[in-house]
Design a protein around this motif. Structure first.
Motif, mmCIF file in Angstrom:
data_model
loop_
_atom_site.group_PDB
_atom_site.id
_atom_site.type_symbol
_atom_site.label_atom_id
_atom_site.label_comp_id
_atom_site.label_asym_id
_atom_site.label_seq_id
_atom_site.Cartn_x
_atom_site.Cartn_y
_atom_site.Cartn_z
ATOM 1 N N THR A 60 0.851 -1.180 0.000
ATOM 2 C CA THR A 60 0.000 0.000 0.000
ATOM 3 C C THR A 60 0.887 1.229 0.000
ATOM 4 O O THR A 60 1.892 1.271 0.708
ATOM 5 C CB THR A 60 -0.886 0.027 1.257
ATOM 6 N N CYS A 61 0.507 2.208 -0.798
ATOM 7 C CA CYS A 61 1.254 3.464 -0.806
ATOM 8 C C CYS A 61 0.282 4.605 -0.573
ATOM 9 O O CYS A 61 -0.728 4.716 -1.280
ATOM 10 C CB CYS A 61 1.974 3.647 -2.135
ATOM 11 N N PHE A 62 0.582 5.441 0.372
ATOM 12 C CA PHE A 62 -0.258 6.589 0.713
ATOM 13 C C PHE A 62 0.592 7.823 0.427
ATOM 14 O O PHE A 62 1.641 8.006 1.025
ATOM 15 C CB PHE A 62 -0.627 6.520 2.197
ATOM 16 N N SER A 63 0.141 8.657 -0.482
ATOM 17 C CA SER A 63 0.946 9.832 -0.802
ATOM 18 C C SER A 63 0.073 11.070 -0.823
ATOM 19 O O SER A 63 -1.126 11.023 -1.132
ATOM 20 C CB SER A 63 1.643 9.659 -2.151
ATOM 21 N N GLY A 64 0.681 12.169 -0.478
ATOM 22 C CA GLY A 64 -0.014 13.442 -0.473
ATOM 23 C C GLY A 64 0.942 14.496 0.041
ATOM 24 O O GLY A 64 2.035 14.174 0.500
ATOM 25 N N PRO A 65 0.535 15.730 -0.045
ATOM 26 C CA PRO A 65 1.458 16.773 0.438
ATOM 27 C C PRO A 65 1.571 16.699 1.954
ATOM 28 O O PRO A 65 0.565 16.861 2.640
ATOM 29 C CB PRO A 65 0.781 18.073 -0.019
ATOM 30 N N PRO A 66 2.765 16.598 2.488
ATOM 31 C CA PRO A 66 4.021 16.436 1.771
ATOM 32 C C PRO A 66 4.688 15.086 2.041
ATOM 33 O O PRO A 66 5.887 15.032 2.179
ATOM 34 C CB PRO A 66 4.860 17.548 2.375
ATOM 35 N N PHE A 67 3.945 13.999 2.187
ATOM 36 C CA PHE A 67 4.632 12.761 2.564
ATOM 37 C C PHE A 67 4.178 11.597 1.704
ATOM 38 O O PHE A 67 3.143 11.631 1.042
ATOM 39 C CB PHE A 67 4.383 12.440 4.044
ATOM 40 N N THR A 68 4.982 10.556 1.742
ATOM 41 C CA THR A 68 4.617 9.279 1.124
ATOM 42 C C THR A 68 4.897 8.191 2.142
ATOM 43 O O THR A 68 5.958 8.149 2.748
ATOM 44 C CB THR A 68 5.461 9.012 -0.147
ATOM 45 N N PHE A 69 3.930 7.319 2.336
ATOM 46 C CA PHE A 69 4.069 6.223 3.289
ATOM 47 C C PHE A 69 3.773 4.930 2.552
ATOM 48 O O PHE A 69 2.738 4.811 1.896
ATOM 49 C CB PHE A 69 3.096 6.409 4.458
ATOM 50 N N VAL A 70 4.676 3.965 2.627
ATOM 51 C CA VAL A 70 4.440 2.693 1.966
ATOM 52 C C VAL A 70 4.510 1.570 2.982
ATOM 53 O O VAL A 70 5.228 1.650 3.981
ATOM 54 C CB VAL A 70 5.459 2.418 0.832
ATOM 55 N N SER A 71 3.770 0.548 2.736
ATOM 56 C CA SER A 71 3.853 -0.645 3.564
ATOM 57 C C SER A 71 3.695 -1.843 2.664
ATOM 58 O O SER A 71 3.089 -1.772 1.594
ATOM 59 C CB SER A 71 2.763 -0.643 4.630
ATOM 60 N N ARG A 72 4.227 -2.937 3.126
ATOM 61 C CA ARG A 72 4.177 -4.152 2.323
ATOM 62 C C ARG A 72 3.792 -5.279 3.254
ATOM 63 O O ARG A 72 4.262 -5.346 4.381
ATOM 64 C CB ARG A 72 5.540 -4.397 1.691
ATOM 65 N N SER A 73 2.937 -6.174 2.803
ATOM 66 C CA SER A 73 2.462 -7.236 3.663
ATOM 67 C C SER A 73 2.463 -8.542 2.925
ATOM 68 O O SER A 73 2.394 -8.585 1.690
ATOM 69 C CB SER A 73 1.047 -6.942 4.165
ATOM 70 N N SER A 74 2.501 -9.598 3.719
ATOM 71 C CA SER A 74 2.480 -10.919 3.143
ATOM 72 C C SER A 74 1.536 -11.764 3.976
ATOM 73 O O SER A 74 1.618 -11.777 5.194
ATOM 74 C CB SER A 74 3.888 -11.514 3.160
ATOM 75 N N ILE A 75 0.619 -12.439 3.327
ATOM 76 C CA ILE A 75 -0.356 -13.264 4.029
ATOM 77 C C ILE A 75 0.156 -14.688 4.090
ATOM 78 O O ILE A 75 0.749 -15.188 3.138
ATOM 79 C CB ILE A 75 -1.707 -13.241 3.300
ATOM 80 N N ASP A 76 -0.110 -15.364 5.227
ATOM 81 C CA ASP A 76 0.187 -16.775 5.352
ATOM 82 C C ASP A 76 -0.444 -17.511 4.183
ATOM 83 O O ASP A 76 -1.658 -17.474 3.997
ATOM 84 C CB ASP A 76 -0.401 -17.270 6.678
ATOM 85 N N ALA A 77 0.390 -18.180 3.390
ATOM 86 C CA ALA A 77 -0.107 -18.806 2.165
ATOM 87 C C ALA A 77 -1.113 -19.906 2.443
ATOM 88 O O ALA A 77 -1.931 -20.238 1.600
ATOM 89 C CB ALA A 77 1.070 -19.357 1.349
ATOM 90 N N SER A 78 -1.046 -20.504 3.661
ATOM 91 C CA SER A 78 -1.997 -21.568 3.938
ATOM 92 C C SER A 78 -3.379 -21.006 4.167
ATOM 93 O O SER A 78 -4.352 -21.741 4.188
ATOM 94 C CB SER A 78 -1.551 -22.365 5.167
ATOM 95 N N GLY A 79 -3.477 -19.687 4.347
ATOM 96 C CA GLY A 79 -4.764 -19.064 4.572
ATOM 97 C C GLY A 79 -5.367 -19.479 5.892
ATOM 98 O O GLY A 79 -6.552 -19.410 6.118
#
Lengths: 207, 271
Positions: free
Chosen positions: B136-155
């Motif tokens: 996910t990337c959140f951008s706007g004046p004046p910042f950008t915030f990114v995060s990355r996630s990984s789900i347990d593949a077994s669900g």
């Protein structure tokens, strides 16, 4: 003419708001007892139940213009209440200590068979009450919705935000636990059980 | 003693319920709940797509006359098929610099799958072609915030793999806590994150997956305000200034509108 129209609109708006407030008070009057009983059965604690109902009604009040037009506003309030009850429980682990208070006389002390049977029934009911208090809040909520509110499994699943299969399995596990606890060894002294709140079934992610 | 359970259970519950004192109900009736008596208008998606001005919500002012997150609207302010070039560039750079979460492998390239625009702020959800990794990337004046996630593949129901996050320009991020849950039904997966921007203050981001056939999601905040989400490619995105939570989503499908509870477990996180 325009001026009169504006005055009429203002009066109409004030009357509408007054009516909305009256409708809300009527809704509270009609629903508070049922919500309180449900909350009490789920939390098993009266102060917690009162807090829950008050918070639920506050949330309904904030959304009253929309809730007021629903077919079943009490059902909506109940859903908010149950979500609050389970949401709060999930954030902490609860330790419950069950006290067996006093000694129960053995049945042979009662020569009257009917009295003995009645006492047995009372004992069974008391055992069941204690066992209910030892369930997790989610288990108790499921049983309350099924056996106190008499809702079908589909509706229970909708309220709890889970599948019908989960409702069935939670119900089954809760009943098995009740059977095991309620038909356990006779009282005497003190016993303790440790009961962490069940975690919600989640597929999710954390950041 | 054998227990004929279900009838006794009904009796036990009824008996317990009957012990609620009448005084409790009286006390609750006496509370002034101050019910809202008129609806707070929320601009519809159709109106915003027609180019009408966005409805802004004034929030806590931070050190000046400009309210935080100025330009935010309770409904998306435009539909986009892809994020703007500026937002995309910032996001791409930040994503490239972000390490993979624990128990996940480096992946990519990232493709935007859903974009939410509210005034000058853009939130984009990216996927790398798998169902387990997304960003996910959140951008706007004046910042950008990114995060990355990984789900347990077994669900399964256990803990998920993990995440990583970062911010640009030394702004944004800060303390973060998140709720997650499986709503089931039309919203099978969702997360809510309370975040804090050092320049704009606290804000809350909600995103998740939606079932096919869902055409709209409106989140009902704890304070009663509705926030319309962007729905796109099986995702929904919404965010707002402040720390209000949400417990209910109104989901629109061809069959109509229904309420779905969003209750999950809280997970403390780091910024």
């Amino acid at each position: 003419m325009v001026r009169a129209g504006r005055v009429d609109k203002r009066i109409g708006t004030a009357m509408g708001r007054h009516q909305a407030r009256e409708d809300f008070e009527r809704f509270v009057d009609q629903s508070v007892n049922q919500l309180l009983r449900t909350a009490y059965l789920i939390t098993w604690d009266l102060p917690s139940a009162e807090d829950l109902v008050q918070e639920s009604l506050l949330r309904v009040a904030r959304r009253w213009p929309k809730v007021r037009s629903m077919a079943y506003p009490t059902a909506y309030a109940r859903r908010i209440l149950i979500n609050l009850a389970l949401d709060g429980a999930r954030r902490r682990t609860r330790h419950k200590i069950e006290l067996e208070v006093g000694d129960r006389p053995a049945l042979e002390e009662y020569p009257d068979q009917r009295a003995a049977l009645a006492l047995g029934t009372v004992e069974a009911a008391a055992d069941l009450q204690r066992a209910l208090g030892n369930l997790t809040r989610r288990q108790r909520a499921t049983l309350v919705l099924r056996y106190f509110e008499d809702l079908p499994e589909r509706q229970v699943a909708e309220i709890l935000g889970c599948s019908i299969g989960t409702v069935k399995s939670t119900t089954w596990r809760a009943l098995e636990r009740l059977r095991a606890m309620a038909s356990g060894p006779p009282a005497g002294g003190r016993s303790a059980s440790f009961e962490p709140e069940a975690m919600s079934e989640t597929k999710g992610r954390t950041l | 003693m054998k227990l004929d359970l279900e009838p006794q259970l009904r009796s036990a519950l009824a008996a317990r319920a009957a012990t609620v004192p009448t005084g409790s109900g009286s006390r609750l009736r006496a509370v002034d709940y101050r019910p809202r008596t008129h609806r707070v208008p929320v601009r519809s998606a159709a109106a915003t797509m027609a180019g009408a001005a966005a409805v802004g919500t004034a929030v806590a002012v931070l050190g000046g006359s400009q309210p935080a997150f100025a330009g935010w609207a309770a409904a998306p302010t435009q539909t986009v098929d892809a994020p703007s070039a500026g937002a995309a560039g910032d996001c791409a750079a930040q994503l490239a610099a972000l390490p993979a979460p624990p128990n996940s492998t480096d992946s990519g390239p990232w493709s935007p799958v859903a974009t939410d625009v509210r005034g000058p702020f853009t939130v984009v959800v990216y996927q790398d072609g798998t169902d387990t990794d997304f960003a996910t990337c959140f951008s706007g004046p004046p910042f950008t915030f990114v995060s990355r996630s990984s789900i347990d593949a077994s669900g399964g129901n256990g803990p998920v793999s993990g995440s990583s996050s970062g911010t640009a320009s030394g702004l944004g991020g800060g303390q973060m806590t998140e709720n997650e849950g499986a709503g089931g039904g039309d919203i099978p997966q969702w997360s809510l994150a309370h975040l804090n921007s050092t320049s704009q203050g606290p804000y809350t981001l909600v995103e998740g997956r939606i079932a096919s056939g869902v055409t709209g999601v409106t989140l009902v905040r704890d304070d009663g305000q509705d926030v319309q989400a962007t729905t796109e490619n099986g995702w929904f995105i919404a965010w707002w200034p402040g720390n209000q939570g949400v417990t209910t989503a109104q989901v629109t499908t061809p069959a109509g509108v229904s309420d779905q509870s969003l209750s999950g477990s809280a997970t403390p996180g780091g910024g």
